[in-house]
Write a protein that holds these residues in place. Structure first.
Motif, PDB file in Angstrom:
ATOM      1  N   LYS A  99       0.827  -1.220   0.000  1.00 26.14           N
ATOM      2  CA  LYS A  99       0.000   0.000   0.000  1.00 26.14           C
ATOM      3  C   LYS A  99       0.854   1.260   0.000  1.00 26.14           C
ATOM      4  O   LYS A  99       0.556   2.254   0.676  1.00 26.14           O
ATOM      5  N   LEU A 100       1.965   1.216  -0.765  1.00 28.93           N
ATOM      6  CA  LEU A 100       2.877   2.352  -0.784  1.00 28.93           C
ATOM      7  C   LEU A 100       2.300   3.490  -1.602  1.00 28.93           C
ATOM      8  O   LEU A 100       1.889   3.301  -2.743  1.00 28.93           O
ATOM      9  N   SER A 101       2.258   4.656  -0.992  1.00 32.53           N
ATOM     10  CA  SER A 101       1.873   5.875  -1.695  1.00 32.53           C
ATOM     11  C   SER A 101       3.165   6.617  -2.024  1.00 32.53           C
ATOM     12  O   SER A 101       4.240   6.019  -2.042  1.00 32.53           O
ATOM     13  N   LYS A 102       3.083   7.881  -2.244  1.00 26.22           N
ATOM     14  CA  LYS A 102       4.282   8.641  -2.588  1.00 26.22           C
ATOM     15  C   LYS A 102       5.274   8.700  -1.427  1.00 26.22           C
ATOM     16  O   LYS A 102       6.472   8.539  -1.610  1.00 26.22           O
ATOM     17  N   GLU A 103       4.773   8.935  -0.207  1.00 24.41           N
ATOM     18  CA  GLU A 103       5.650   9.065   0.949  1.00 24.41           C
ATOM     19  C   GLU A 103       5.846   7.712   1.625  1.00 24.41           C
ATOM     20  O   GLU A 103       4.877   7.064   2.009  1.00 24.41           O
ATOM     21  N   VAL A 104       7.105   7.328   1.772  1.00 24.59           N
ATOM     22  CA  VAL A 104       7.425   6.058   2.410  1.00 24.59           C
ATOM     23  C   VAL A 104       8.497   6.263   3.470  1.00 24.59           C
ATOM     24  O   VAL A 104       9.175   7.289   3.496  1.00 24.59           O
ATOM     25  N   VAL A 105       8.634   5.265   4.327  1.00 25.23           N
ATOM     26  CA  VAL A 105       9.666   5.258   5.351  1.00 25.23           C
ATOM     27  C   VAL A 105      10.481   3.986   5.173  1.00 25.23           C
ATOM     28  O   VAL A 105       9.939   2.894   5.011  1.00 25.23           O
ATOM     29  N   PHE A 106      11.783   4.147   5.174  1.00 25.59           N
ATOM     30  CA  PHE A 106      12.738   3.059   5.047  1.00 25.59           C
ATOM     31  C   PHE A 106      13.355   2.892   6.424  1.00 25.59           C
ATOM     32  O   PHE A 106      13.953   3.829   6.952  1.00 25.59           O
ATOM     33  N   ILE A 107      13.161   1.726   7.070  1.00 24.43           N
ATOM     34  CA  ILE A 107      13.682   1.528   8.425  1.00 24.43           C
ATOM     35  C   ILE A 107      14.642   0.341   8.470  1.00 24.43           C
ATOM     36  O   ILE A 107      14.444  -0.669   7.798  1.00 24.43           O
ATOM     37  N   GLY A 108      15.666   0.478   9.265  1.00 21.94           N
ATOM     38  CA  GLY A 108      16.606  -0.610   9.481  1.00 21.94           C
ATOM     39  C   GLY A 108      16.122  -1.500  10.601  1.00 21.94           C
ATOM     40  O   GLY A 108      15.632  -1.006  11.630  1.00 21.94           O
ATOM     41  N   MET A 109      16.250  -2.797  10.407  1.00 24.29           N
ATOM     42  CA  MET A 109      15.809  -3.775  11.411  1.00 24.29           C
ATOM     43  C   MET A 109      16.915  -4.790  11.719  1.00 24.29           C
ATOM     44  O   MET A 109      16.648  -5.950  12.007  1.00 24.29           O
ATOM     45  N   GLY A 110      18.158  -4.349  11.641  1.00 25.51           N
ATOM     46  CA  GLY A 110      19.264  -5.251  11.931  1.00 25.51           C
ATOM     47  C   GLY A 110      19.746  -5.965  10.681  1.00 25.51           C
ATOM     48  O   GLY A 110      20.504  -5.425   9.902  1.00 25.51           O
ATOM     49  N   LYS A 111      19.276  -7.189  10.485  1.00 26.49           N
ATOM     50  CA  LYS A 111      19.707  -7.984   9.337  1.00 26.49           C
ATOM     51  C   LYS A 111      18.964  -7.638   8.057  1.00 26.49           C
ATOM     52  O   LYS A 111      19.358  -8.072   6.983  1.00 26.49           O
ATOM     53  N   ARG A 112      17.869  -6.902   8.172  1.00 25.68           N
ATOM     54  CA  ARG A 112      17.099  -6.513   6.992  1.00 25.68           C
ATOM     55  C   ARG A 112      16.583  -5.100   7.203  1.00 25.68           C
ATOM     56  O   ARG A 112      16.640  -4.555   8.301  1.00 25.68           O
ATOM     57  N   ALA A 113      16.048  -4.526   6.140  1.00 27.34           N
ATOM     58  CA  ALA A 113      15.361  -3.237   6.223  1.00 27.34           C
ATOM     59  C   ALA A 113      13.897  -3.484   5.874  1.00 27.34           C
ATOM     60  O   ALA A 113      13.542  -4.535   5.324  1.00 27.34           O
ATOM     61  N   GLU A 114      13.051  -2.524   6.200  1.00 26.77           N
ATOM     62  CA  GLU A 114      11.644  -2.585   5.834  1.00 26.77           C
ATOM     63  C   GLU A 114      11.263  -1.283   5.157  1.00 26.77           C
ATOM     64  O   GLU A 114      11.784  -0.219   5.497  1.00 26.77           O
ATOM     65  N   ILE A 115      10.341  -1.396   4.208  1.00 28.77           N
ATOM     66  CA  ILE A 115       9.799  -0.228   3.526  1.00 28.77           C
ATOM     67  C   ILE A 115       8.319  -0.167   3.856  1.00 28.77           C
ATOM     68  O   ILE A 115       7.581  -1.120   3.611  1.00 28.77           O
ATOM     69  N   TRP A 116       7.891   0.971   4.426  1.00 32.36           N
ATOM     70  CA  TRP A 116       6.511   1.173   4.855  1.00 32.36           C
ATOM     71  C   TRP A 116       5.921   2.404   4.183  1.00 32.36           C
ATOM     72  O   TRP A 116       6.625   3.395   3.975  1.00 32.36           O
ATOM     73  N   ASP A 117       4.631   2.380   3.916  1.00 31.52           N
ATOM     74  CA  ASP A 117       3.918   3.595   3.587  1.00 31.52           C
ATOM     75  C   ASP A 117       4.005   4.478   4.834  1.00 31.52           C
ATOM     76  O   ASP A 117       3.865   3.984   5.961  1.00 31.52           O
ATOM     77  N   LYS A 118       4.263   5.764   4.651  1.00 33.23           N
ATOM     78  CA  LYS A 118       4.499   6.636   5.798  1.00 33.23           C
ATOM     79  C   LYS A 118       3.336   6.643   6.788  1.00 33.23           C
ATOM     80  O   LYS A 118       3.539   6.545   7.999  1.00 33.23           O
ATOM     81  N   ALA A 119       2.105   6.740   6.304  1.00 34.57           N
ATOM     82  CA  ALA A 119       0.947   6.775   7.204  1.00 34.57           C
ATOM     83  C   ALA A 119       0.815   5.460   7.974  1.00 34.57           C
ATOM     84  O   ALA A 119       0.539   5.458   9.183  1.00 34.57           O
ATOM     85  N   LEU A 120       1.010   4.323   7.298  1.00 35.75           N
ATOM     86  CA  LEU A 120       0.927   3.024   7.981  1.00 35.75           C
ATOM     87  C   LEU A 120       2.037   2.891   9.022  1.00 35.75           C
ATOM     88  O   LEU A 120       1.812   2.354  10.114  1.00 35.75           O
ATOM     89  N   TRP A 121       3.244   3.363   8.686  1.00 39.68           N
ATOM     90  CA  TRP A 121       4.357   3.296   9.629  1.00 39.68           C
ATOM     91  C   TRP A 121       4.071   4.133  10.870  1.00 39.68           C
ATOM     92  O   TRP A 121       4.339   3.711  11.988  1.00 39.68           O
ATOM     93  N   GLU A 122       3.528   5.320  10.676  1.00 37.93           N
ATOM     94  CA  GLU A 122       3.233   6.170  11.825  1.00 37.93           C
ATOM     95  C   GLU A 122       2.236   5.500  12.763  1.00 37.93           C
ATOM     96  O   GLU A 122       2.388   5.565  13.985  1.00 37.93           O
ATOM     97  N   GLU A 123       1.229   4.815  12.211  1.00 38.75           N
ATOM     98  CA  GLU A 123       0.276   4.072  13.047  1.00 38.75           C
ATOM     99  C   GLU A 123       0.971   2.922  13.772  1.00 38.75           C
ATOM    100  O   GLU A 123       0.769   2.722  14.977  1.00 38.75           O
ATOM    101  N   LYS A 124       1.754   2.152  13.036  1.00 41.21           N
ATOM    102  CA  LYS A 124       2.453   0.996  13.611  1.00 41.21           C
ATOM    103  C   LYS A 124       3.418   1.436  14.703  1.00 41.21           C
ATOM    104  O   LYS A 124       3.477   0.844  15.785  1.00 41.21           O
ATOM    105  N   ASN A 125       4.183   2.475  14.430  1.00 42.20           N
ATOM    106  CA  ASN A 125       5.176   2.951  15.382  1.00 42.20           C
ATOM    107  C   ASN A 125       4.516   3.531  16.630  1.00 42.20           C
ATOM    108  O   ASN A 125       5.007   3.332  17.748  1.00 42.20           O
ATOM    109  N   ALA A 126       3.393   4.224  16.472  1.00 40.51           N
ATOM    110  CA  ALA A 126       2.664   4.755  17.625  1.00 40.51           C
ATOM    111  C   ALA A 126       2.161   3.614  18.510  1.00 40.51           C
ATOM    112  O   ALA A 126       2.233   3.694  19.741  1.00 40.51           O
TER     113      ALA A 126
END
Length: 146
Positions: A99-126
């Protein structure tokens, strides 16, 4: 080790800038695939090979969970590469899955990275922040120390 949080935009052609600090850790060859919870996983080639080897060791039978994991991770995987501007192409099928829109967040998770839609990431992180104290207590009870 892949770590940190970086906001970027996907352009009209589906290209995403790989954060400069993560390019060395990802290496020249990496793999992008479906993840859990509407995000994409990005593995350095050596980590992908280790993960895929674990999947391949699972016994596969008709209508088996292991078979479905192979469908999810391996069948959707694509080789990533970085162009001269530090971008990689995210195929439409993977952009749709996450569900990637224009704005995304790229996060490091140690052995891998994750790519999130920015709005979904903000909900998950909260939600993760809200549950932190409870989760920390559970991990401490299981012997983990901070």
């Amino acid at each position: 080790m892949l770590k940190g949080e970086y906001s970027h935009n996907i352009d009209a052609k589906g290209r995403l800038i790989i954060p400069a600090k993560m390019r060395d850790d990802l290496g020249k060859d990496f793999v992008i695939t479906k993840g859990h919870e509407d995000c994409l996983y990005v593995y350095p080639e050596d980590e992908w090979e280790e993960f895929e080897a674990k999947l391949n060791k699972l016994p596969i039978t008709t209508n088996d969970v292991a078979r479905e994991m192979m469908y999810h991770f391996v069948a959707s995987a694509t080789d990533g590469d970085i162009d001269n501007q530090g971008r990689t192409l995210i195929p439409q099928s993977l952009r749709g899955f996450a569900k990637l829109s224009k704005e995304v967040v790229f996060i490091g998770m140690g052995k891998r990275a994750e790519i999130w839609d920015k709005a979904l990431w903000e909900e998950k992180n909260a939600a993760a922040d809200k549950n932190f104290v409870q989760n920390a207590k559970q991990l401490e009870a299981e012997g983990f120390s901070f």
